[in-house]
Design a protein around this motif. Sequence first.
Motif, mmCIF file in Angstrom:
data_model
loop_
_atom_site.group_PDB
_atom_site.id
_atom_site.type_symbol
_atom_site.label_atom_id
_atom_site.label_comp_id
_atom_site.label_asym_id
_atom_site.label_seq_id
_atom_site.Cartn_x
_atom_site.Cartn_y
_atom_site.Cartn_z
ATOM 1 N N LEU A 103 12.182 -3.129 -20.221
ATOM 2 C CA LEU A 103 11.080 -2.989 -21.166
ATOM 3 C C LEU A 103 10.032 -2.030 -20.625
ATOM 4 O O LEU A 103 9.874 -1.893 -19.413
ATOM 5 C CB LEU A 103 10.436 -4.350 -21.461
ATOM 6 C CG LEU A 103 11.346 -5.439 -22.021
ATOM 7 C CD1 LEU A 103 11.937 -6.287 -20.894
ATOM 8 C CD2 LEU A 103 10.573 -6.354 -22.985
ATOM 9 N N ASP A 291 6.562 -4.202 -33.500
ATOM 10 C CA ASP A 291 7.063 -4.751 -32.243
ATOM 11 C C ASP A 291 8.148 -5.787 -32.492
ATOM 12 O O ASP A 291 9.188 -5.803 -31.810
ATOM 13 C CB ASP A 291 5.913 -5.377 -31.449
ATOM 14 C CG ASP A 291 6.302 -5.693 -30.010
ATOM 15 O OD1 ASP A 291 7.331 -5.176 -29.541
ATOM 16 O OD2 ASP A 291 5.570 -6.444 -29.353
ATOM 17 N N ASP A 294 11.296 -3.828 -33.915
ATOM 18 C CA ASP A 294 11.847 -2.926 -32.899
ATOM 19 C C ASP A 294 12.588 -3.732 -31.836
ATOM 20 O O ASP A 294 13.701 -3.385 -31.417
ATOM 21 C CB ASP A 294 10.725 -2.110 -32.246
ATOM 22 C CG ASP A 294 10.604 -0.718 -32.847
ATOM 23 O OD1 ASP A 294 11.433 -0.376 -33.700
ATOM 24 O OD2 ASP A 294 9.688 0.023 -32.453
ATOM 25 N N THR A 295 11.951 -4.816 -31.394
ATOM 26 C CA THR A 295 12.561 -5.660 -30.365
ATOM 27 C C THR A 295 13.829 -6.328 -30.870
ATOM 28 O O THR A 295 14.867 -6.327 -30.192
ATOM 29 C CB THR A 295 11.563 -6.741 -29.906
ATOM 30 O OG1 THR A 295 10.391 -6.109 -29.385
ATOM 31 C CG2 THR A 295 12.172 -7.620 -28.826
ATOM 32 N N THR A 298 16.558 -3.741 -31.142
ATOM 33 C CA THR A 298 17.071 -3.330 -29.834
ATOM 34 C C THR A 298 17.925 -4.427 -29.203
ATOM 35 O O THR A 298 19.030 -4.167 -28.708
ATOM 36 C CB THR A 298 15.912 -2.965 -28.886
ATOM 37 O OG1 THR A 298 15.165 -1.895 -29.453
ATOM 38 C CG2 THR A 298 16.450 -2.527 -27.533
ATOM 39 N N LEU A 322 12.788 -12.834 -26.030
ATOM 40 C CA LEU A 322 11.649 -12.475 -26.868
ATOM 41 C C LEU A 322 10.330 -12.823 -26.183
ATOM 42 O O LEU A 322 9.343 -12.098 -26.314
ATOM 43 C CB LEU A 322 11.759 -13.189 -28.215
ATOM 44 C CG LEU A 322 12.957 -12.765 -29.074
ATOM 45 C CD1 LEU A 322 13.137 -13.719 -30.246
ATOM 46 C CD2 LEU A 322 12.783 -11.339 -29.579
ATOM 47 N N ASP A 325 9.360 -10.166 -23.767
ATOM 48 C CA ASP A 325 8.766 -9.043 -24.487
ATOM 49 C C ASP A 325 7.307 -9.320 -24.813
ATOM 50 O O ASP A 325 6.431 -8.456 -24.636
ATOM 51 C CB ASP A 325 9.571 -8.783 -25.762
ATOM 52 C CG ASP A 325 9.139 -7.526 -26.489
ATOM 53 O OD1 ASP A 325 8.051 -7.550 -27.099
ATOM 54 O OD2 ASP A 325 9.874 -6.521 -26.442
ATOM 55 N N THR A 329 3.932 -7.292 -23.510
ATOM 56 C CA THR A 329 2.936 -6.683 -24.398
ATOM 57 C C THR A 329 1.530 -7.154 -24.059
ATOM 58 O O THR A 329 0.588 -6.356 -23.971
ATOM 59 C CB THR A 329 3.263 -7.024 -25.865
ATOM 60 O OG1 THR A 329 4.451 -6.330 -26.253
ATOM 61 C CG2 THR A 329 2.126 -6.600 -26.793
ATOM 62 N N THR A 341 7.802 -2.930 -25.211
ATOM 63 C CA THR A 341 8.929 -3.398 -26.007
ATOM 64 C C THR A 341 10.239 -3.164 -25.277
ATOM 65 O O THR A 341 10.300 -2.429 -24.281
ATOM 66 C CB THR A 341 8.952 -2.673 -27.375
ATOM 67 O OG1 THR A 341 9.937 -3.264 -28.226
ATOM 68 C CG2 THR A 341 9.271 -1.194 -27.195
ATOM 69 N N SER A 342 11.307 -3.796 -25.758
ATOM 70 C CA SER A 342 12.629 -3.613 -25.164
ATOM 71 C C SER A 342 13.110 -2.187 -25.442
ATOM 72 O O SER A 342 12.911 -1.663 -26.537
ATOM 73 C CB SER A 342 13.615 -4.622 -25.756
ATOM 74 O OG SER A 342 13.169 -5.941 -25.540
#
Length: 476
Positions: A103, A291, A294-295, A298, A322, A325, A329, A341-342
């Motif tokens: 990340l 976020d 996107d995470t 990914t 999660l 992540d 952040t 983010t990942s």
Amino acid sequence: MNTEESVLEKPQPEPPEDGWQGAIARYFKFAEYKTNLRIETLAGITTFMTMGYILVVNPIILSNAIFLEQSGDLFSQLAVATGISSAIATLCMAFMANYPFALAPGMGTNAFFAFSVVLGLKIDWRLALSCVFVQGLIFMALTFTDVRRLLIKAIPQSLKHATAGGIGLFIAYIGLSGSVKTGGAGLIVGNEVTKTAFGNLSEPNTLMAIAGLLITSAFIVRRVKGALLWGILATALLAWILGVAAWPQGLFALPSMPTDLLGQAIGGLVNLNANNFLDWLAVTFVFLFVDIFDTIGTLTGVGMRAGYIGPDGELPRANKALMADAIGTTAGAVFGTSTVTSYVESVAGVTEGGRTGFTALVVGLLFLVSLFFIPVFQAIPAFATTPTLVIVGAMMMAEAREIRWDDMAETIPAFLTMFMIPLTYSIAEGLAVGFISYPIVKAFQGKAHEVPVGTWAIAGVFVARFVFMTLRFGKA
């Protein structure tokens, strides 16, 4: 056969049962994932080399929006903030979820932070960081409530495969379209008439990227261990020797701690008032939404490639991944950087055989060590990573064969997802288009009843998000 095992590399010799290597092997479950210390270490180095550019690019982007009253070295402080936040998030992924996912501050969200939020909306950068901080806290709360794991499960299987393929196209596009002015390959360039066009072969960067692609391809087809990493190093060394890129200006430099950035995300909340509250709320929502998806995109795409996601659509230990992540952040905002983010580049390490959190552990440690060797990483040109991104992209496209191409109700949403991810430069946008189109096309087919309620609900959220973004920011 276990779904995970069916796509993994051939069984490797088991690590020693005794000593520190044996302890590591047992902790990260090397035997279960048919891997070993050497493979995991090499995978971690490869992942870091493909995403290490963020240590330079993120400070460049954010420095357009962050203005220090003190006379500190802004670039170095941002580089350290980037490295520390990346390390924290990646190490959390290693120990909490035992996944090889790395990340770092996300590309795209950092540009949105700098150019749309701070420069466009005239929101103070400290207040903008507070948006990221609060978004991270909300992200944690959603993870505790299991909402985000259910979101992953709600993605139709065809869209999971399409997301993996779209990410493959995306990272290849990133590698090929990098501007030569910033050290990129320039194999794909902008064109006013045709939108994009083939690059200029008189550009040294472009020729170097092509040479690197051939070198790395040779390593791959000859089954050289660590082919992707050796491809990056060989391309960079060739560029240095030929004078296309400058040799490192040094090996070691003491990092400048982000003293002027630390804690500004929390302190920035004092600037919140009735005049800027709506904008602050809107920006926080946008950061959160992008976020999340996107995470999810990914983790889904790279998880499919690694074989973690089975027929049930579940990603094991999803909430732990999660949460890593979300922690990244929140911590990143405290240190002074935009959303963590990942990274899709994690698939480079997966391709090298990385299957456990030890790969992420190596990446996290390298982020910390790199803070003392920023001159070296600054000297590795962006085009040196182009071959790896292209080849990994090609490998990820293999997921597309799992899509039911004979069923157009599955094909159309899957194709739109794959197509939109690279061309909108956003995993979240591509997934949004796929999510919206999937239930609608299924309804046209007369099979609306086959679409889970959760999928319909998420499609509705995406539609609402497009409407909100259009009304608030003038664009989706």
